[in-house]
Design an enzyme around this catalytic site. Structure first.
Site, PDB file in Angstrom:
ATOM      1  CB  CYS A 185     -10.534  -0.501  19.524  1.00  0.00           C
ATOM      2  SG  CYS A 185     -11.414  -0.624  18.326  1.00  0.00           S
ATOM      3  CG  HIS A 215      -7.837  -0.439  15.459  1.00  0.00           C
ATOM      4  ND1 HIS A 215      -7.669  -1.467  14.625  1.00  0.00           N
ATOM      5  CD2 HIS A 215      -8.959  -0.240  16.032  1.00  0.00           C
ATOM      6  CE1 HIS A 215      -8.618  -2.640  15.617  1.00  0.00           C
ATOM      7  NE2 HIS A 215      -9.350  -1.482  16.075  1.00  0.00           N
TER       8      HIS A 215
END
Lengths: 342, 342
Positions: free
Chosen positions: A128, A241
């Site tokens: 990710c 994130h």
């Protein structure tokens, strides 16, 4: 071309999102099969208004399947992917297990869609933290060749799974009530704290998560000359994130040029008005598929430097969205003949 | 040499810490006076077992004072510091108001204690995010001359005062109860979110907090050739700022050499065992005076690069501790004759 599709790990956090996205994006399929471990097999789920029974993830489950989206941990992928490939399936694997193998393309459609054509039954989706970074790097790399990347991450607890998110919620609640909480997903308290370690110590003082950002980036761009220095940090955020990214390029890229390149790029949305207090944050990037870029400015420490802030939903573009995009390419006219069994 | 001491802003978060530190460190004084605005003046506090009445911060409050520690916002400092200096006091000012003035030394005792001797009545203490960074830079700069710094911060809400900490607590509690919270200190929710802006937009896409890290660093080292590229980010942590710091030096500094330099340096504690999951974090650096350094490793993107993680209590070393250390130097034999009025 419609295919027989399966989702392995269909009941996990990312698998659930994959199901939702296939439904939302009206993914074309002939048959659809949901696979999971013993714990979930036998239970039912709704998909497009129909009730499906979840089947056990076992070798013969792949007998009549063309494309598998795998949303499982590494050890489960290591087990099931060979079963699927032996039976002629193409597996889009979100786990880290196959990513760095030479014969496995590592694909982010906005960056290296063409690599799909080289698959030998497995196509891997990156970590990710890497995925959102390479999407943001792509237009700058094409325009001015990136030589060096310095990245610091602010990673959400959902990267550690549902347990990670639960730890944040329960740990925060306990902290506010001055009670103890026994953390399940983290080795240090994450509530009201930051932890400068994600993954295990791999080499030279870098963690596994950090070295993924180095080696996956090089593989995706097919350019081993790109130098990356990452620091991966867990922050008390549930999902999305964030990253500070500094790029050094072969020639200077002005913030104005960069903004234009980002705006024209696939998969990127620019959210950048510092005077208005407008930039991407976890709370405005959640549950969206794009990579969001803001705080675009010249790196004032280097002639050829550009720096910016980048946020993306790590469960979506960092996992489910990217895998579904790869699967969409596999059923598109361009790639539908690439399957090992076709 | 014992002096007549005053604390301006004695009842604020940092002023309260200053009082506690003067008591804990047995700071030598002849008389001690506590000053605050109308709101607190007249109330009493305990100091070393004696009850003191807080006096109003007004011009004549400085008539019989030698050294003032100022723990006030910029606008209050702009007002009271001239009153004190006109009356012959030496002011250690923690606000940002005087820091960049040519005739005001900007001092971190571990880095440039000698600059104190040049004062003309005012000595400034730097911004919290700068202070911990320059303490960590100092031994590396002495050994190998730092040319460039890339820093990303993970800053606690206490940097925005008591209201900032309250916002985090109240906002988190509200979020967990699915209620709204009206943020006082932040323009975006800070609970379970990160905000990539601290201060206002100053120039070229950088915020005031970021440019403090550039210009204060150069002034403290007396070296305008040091290039700094900062990104300042607020994280949902109550106290202690964290920073990823990457240094490029004139010659390579190995992680082993860096660790030795850090260990031998004043004011730095090395907390660094990645295999054991040991590094500084806000929850283990809180309420301590040192700058804590961990994750020391080679910058794998550059021959002469070194990177590490740095945490410090922003209310202590970032404010109160640094100011008290400067005051201690002022009453020491070396500097006690430097006062403008002596």
């Amino acid at each position: 071309m419609a295919k027989r599709i399966a989702i392995a790990g269909a009941t996990g956090a990312v698998g659930t999102l994959v199901r939702q996205m296939l439904e939302d994006r009206n993914f074309p399929y002939e048959t659809i099969t949901f696979l999971a471990s013993k714990r979930s097999a036998g239970s039912t789920i709704e998909f497009k208004g129909e009730t499906h029974t979840i089947k056990l993830l076992e070798p013969d489950a792949f007998n009549d399947i063309d494309i598998v989206i795998g949303s499982t941990p590494d050890d489960v992928a290591a087990m099931f992917v060979p079963w699927a490939v032996e039976r002629g399936c193409i597996v889009v694997d979100e786990s880290g297990y196959h990513r760095m193998l030479d014969h496995v393309p590592l694909v982010v459609p906005e960056v290296n869609a063409d690599a799909i054509a080289d698959h030998k039954g497995i196509i891997a989706s990156p970590n990710c933290s890497t995925t959102q970074m390479v999407v943001a790097m792509k237009p700058i790399h094409d325009a001015a060749k990136i030589k060096r990347v310095i990245v610091s991450t602010y990673q959400a607890t959902s990267g550690a799974g549902v347990k990670g998110q639960q730890d944040l919620t329960d740990g925060s609640r306990a902290f506010l009530e001055e009670k103890e909480h026994d953390y399940q997903a983290f080795s240090h308290p994450i509530a009201f704290n930051v932890i400068p370690q994600i993954g295990s110590h791999k080499a030279d003082g870098y963690t596994s998560e950090e070295l993924k950002m180095v080696y996956e980036t090089r593989k995706i761009f097919g350019d081993d000359s790109i130098q990356v220095c990452p620091t991966c940090v867990r922050v008390p955020v549930s999902n999305c994130h964030s990253e500070t990214i500094l790029l050094e390029t072969e020639r200077p890229v002005s913030p104005e040029e960069a903004r234009k390149l980002f705006e024209d790029a696939e998969g990127i949305t620019v959210v950048d008005d510092l005077d208005g207090g407008i930039y991407p944050m976890p709370n405005n990037s959640d549950d969206l598929d794009d990579v969001f870029v803001g705080r675009i400015r010249k790196d004032i420490s280097c002639e050829n430097g550009l720096t910016f802030w980048c946020v993306s939903d790590n469960l979506r573009k960092g996992a489910a969205t990217n895998a579904v995009q790869i699967a969409e390419l596999l059923v598109s006219d361009k790639y539908s003949a690439c399957g090992t069994s076709n």
